[in-house]
Design a protein around this motif. Structure first.
Motif, PDB file in Angstrom:
ATOM      1  N   GLY A  14       0.713  -1.139  -0.196  1.00  0.00           N
ATOM      2  CA  GLY A  14      -0.381   0.320   0.057  1.00  0.00           C
ATOM      3  C   GLY A  14       1.096   1.260  -0.125  1.00  0.00           C
ATOM      4  O   GLY A  14       0.586   2.350  -0.185  1.00  0.00           O
ATOM      5  N   LEU A  15       2.268   1.259   0.190  1.00  0.00           N
ATOM      6  CA  LEU A  15       2.817   2.016  -0.014  1.00  0.00           C
ATOM      7  C   LEU A  15       3.751   2.777  -1.486  1.00  0.00           C
ATOM      8  O   LEU A  15       4.466   1.559  -1.846  1.00  0.00           O
ATOM      9  N   GLY A  16       3.633   4.199  -1.641  1.00  0.00           N
ATOM     10  CA  GLY A  16       4.054   4.218  -2.965  1.00  0.00           C
ATOM     11  C   GLY A  16       3.064   3.763  -4.066  1.00  0.00           C
ATOM     12  O   GLY A  16       3.158   3.868  -5.487  1.00  0.00           O
ATOM     13  N   THR A  17       1.843   3.467  -4.059  1.00  0.00           N
ATOM     14  CA  THR A  17       1.013   3.054  -4.928  1.00  0.00           C
ATOM     15  C   THR A  17       0.330   4.326  -5.731  1.00  0.00           C
ATOM     16  O   THR A  17       0.107   5.236  -4.883  1.00  0.00           O
ATOM     17  N   HIS A  18      -0.293   4.543  -6.878  1.00  0.00           N
ATOM     18  CA  HIS A  18      -1.352   5.612  -7.260  1.00  0.00           C
ATOM     19  C   HIS A  18      -2.153   4.701  -7.907  1.00  0.00           C
ATOM     20  O   HIS A  18      -2.286   2.920  -8.466  1.00  0.00           O
ATOM     21  N   LEU A  19      -3.326   5.911  -8.186  1.00  0.00           N
ATOM     22  CA  LEU A  19      -4.184   5.147  -9.139  1.00  0.00           C
ATOM     23  C   LEU A  19      -4.487   5.050 -10.733  1.00  0.00           C
ATOM     24  O   LEU A  19      -4.230   6.660 -11.481  1.00  0.00           O
ATOM     25  N   ILE A  20      -5.206   4.141 -10.757  1.00  0.00           N
ATOM     26  CA  ILE A  20      -4.996   4.831 -12.506  1.00  0.00           C
ATOM     27  C   ILE A  20      -7.003   4.164 -13.199  1.00  0.00           C
ATOM     28  O   ILE A  20      -7.158   3.711 -12.555  1.00  0.00           O
ATOM     29  N   ALA A  21      -7.204   5.007 -14.356  1.00  0.00           N
ATOM     30  CA  ALA A  21      -8.571   4.290 -14.863  1.00  0.00           C
ATOM     31  C   ALA A  21      -8.154   2.978 -16.108  1.00  0.00           C
ATOM     32  O   ALA A  21      -7.115   4.181 -17.252  1.00  0.00           O
ATOM     33  N   VAL A  22      -8.504   2.339 -16.341  1.00  0.00           N
ATOM     34  CA  VAL A  22      -8.476   1.781 -17.498  1.00  0.00           C
ATOM     35  C   VAL A  22     -10.034   1.399 -17.689  1.00  0.00           C
ATOM     36  O   VAL A  22     -11.244   0.978 -16.797  1.00  0.00           O
ATOM     37  N   PRO A  23     -10.346   1.003 -19.322  1.00  0.00           N
ATOM     38  CA  PRO A  23     -12.199   1.034 -19.318  1.00  0.00           C
ATOM     39  C   PRO A  23     -12.089  -0.375 -18.707  1.00  0.00           C
ATOM     40  O   PRO A  23     -11.567  -1.326 -19.329  1.00  0.00           O
ATOM     41  N   PHE A  24     -13.308  -0.220 -18.546  1.00  0.00           N
ATOM     42  CA  PHE A  24     -13.787  -1.747 -17.590  1.00  0.00           C
ATOM     43  C   PHE A  24     -13.580  -2.664 -18.345  1.00  0.00           C
ATOM     44  O   PHE A  24     -13.604  -4.157 -18.756  1.00  0.00           O
TER      45      PHE A  24
ATOM     46  N   LEU B 105     -11.008  -4.872 -18.963  1.00  0.00           N
ATOM     47  CA  LEU B 105     -10.997  -6.565 -18.034  1.00  0.00           C
ATOM     48  C   LEU B 105     -11.663  -7.683 -18.717  1.00  0.00           C
ATOM     49  O   LEU B 105     -12.745  -7.331 -18.686  1.00  0.00           O
ATOM     50  N   GLN B 106     -11.015  -8.980 -17.811  1.00  0.00           N
ATOM     51  CA  GLN B 106     -11.381  -9.750 -18.638  1.00  0.00           C
ATOM     52  C   GLN B 106     -11.692 -10.778 -17.224  1.00  0.00           C
ATOM     53  O   GLN B 106     -10.677 -10.805 -16.110  1.00  0.00           O
ATOM     54  N   VAL B 107     -12.839 -11.509 -16.331  1.00  0.00           N
ATOM     55  CA  VAL B 107     -12.726 -12.484 -15.681  1.00  0.00           C
ATOM     56  C   VAL B 107     -11.864 -13.935 -16.170  1.00  0.00           C
ATOM     57  O   VAL B 107     -12.780 -14.924 -16.667  1.00  0.00           O
ATOM     58  N   VAL B 108     -11.306 -14.309 -15.170  1.00  0.00           N
ATOM     59  CA  VAL B 108     -10.633 -15.625 -15.363  1.00  0.00           C
ATOM     60  C   VAL B 108     -10.053 -16.757 -14.140  1.00  0.00           C
ATOM     61  O   VAL B 108      -9.730 -15.961 -13.246  1.00  0.00           O
ATOM     62  N   ASP B 109     -10.761 -17.486 -14.583  1.00  0.00           N
ATOM     63  CA  ASP B 109     -10.788 -18.193 -12.943  1.00  0.00           C
ATOM     64  C   ASP B 109     -10.966 -17.094 -11.402  1.00  0.00           C
ATOM     65  O   ASP B 109     -10.173 -17.105 -10.670  1.00  0.00           O
ATOM     66  N   LYS B 110     -11.952 -16.446 -11.747  1.00  0.00           N
ATOM     67  CA  LYS B 110     -13.226 -15.704 -10.872  1.00  0.00           C
ATOM     68  C   LYS B 110     -11.925 -14.351 -10.247  1.00  0.00           C
ATOM     69  O   LYS B 110     -11.807 -14.024  -9.283  1.00  0.00           O
TER      70      LYS B 110
END
Length: 54
Positions: A13-23, A26-31
């Motif tokens: 959780g240290l040094g993280t930043h947020l990014i936006a990607v088109p929903f 994203l793919q669901v693979v093995d939950k």
């Protein structure tokens, strides 16, 4: 277009930043949510997403 906000980079959780990607990219693979073709480096290089201030 709908976007997903992801936290990338850092450790524990240290040094993280947020990014936006088109929903739709994203793919669901093995939950698990996956972003095909993405690497840690390519995600970290994306501009930081910031929520609008009230």
């Amino acid at each position: 277009m709908t976007y997903a906000i992801l936290s990338v980079g850092g450790l524990l959780g240290l040094g993280t930043h947020l990014i936006a990607v088109p929903f739709a990219s994203l793919q669901v693979v093995d939950k698990q949510m996956r972003l095909p073709g993405a690497t840690r480096e390519s995600l970290s290089a994306l501009p930081e997403f910031r929520y609008a201030s009230p």
